[in-house]
Design a protein around this motif. Structure first.
Motif: not given
Length: 135
Positions: A1-8, A10-20, A84-91
């Motif tokens: 599993m990819i963790t933030c400290d080894i993310c190639p 920083s995919a999750c850090c390139k956007d802000v998402t808000v549920e509607i 598990d919501s990281c694009i690298y760990n998702g299905e």
């Protein structure tokens, strides 16, 4: 599993998402048209049927190698971001449906939303026409 400290990258850090809320009226869909008319804004429904507005805007605390400059004191939202919501760990694909332009929204409304609303209205009209109910 990819963790933030080894993310190639920083995919999750390139956007802000808000549920509607799920759009269920033409007014809601018009608001989505307005949202995606803005630069670097998308709206999508994810695999859990949640509706999300995505703002493509990178975190300012990421260095040129994609590493977090404030990792030891990053915000609670970052700390609690589910791995598990990281694009690298998702299905597979994150979105069931995605809108990036007004035209995409308009086409979806025309093909899927309006026929559904018309069917619902027809059912309501039948109830009105047959009122009071006969027992």
């Amino acid at each position: 599993m990819i963790t933030c400290d080894i993310c190639p990258d920083s995919a999750c850090c390139k956007d802000v998402t808000v549920e509607i809320d799920e759009p269920d009226t033409l007014e809601d869909w018009d608001e989505i048209r307005w949202m995606v008319a803005h630069d670097k804004v998308a709206v999508y429904m994810d695999q859990e049927d949640d509706w999300v507005v995505e703002f493509k805007t990178p975190c300012t605390n990421i260095d040129n190698k994609g590493k977090c400059l404030v990792y030891g004191k990053r915000p609670k939202t970052c700390i609690e971001h589910p791995l598990d919501s990281c694009i690298y760990n998702g299905e597979g694909k994150v979105e069931k449906i995605r809108f990036e332009t007004m035209e995409q929204v308009e086409e979806h409304v025309k093909i899927h939303v309006i026929p559904k609303l018309q069917k619902e209205m027809k059912g309501q009209q039948n109830q009105l026409d047959n009122w009071p109910p006969k027992h």
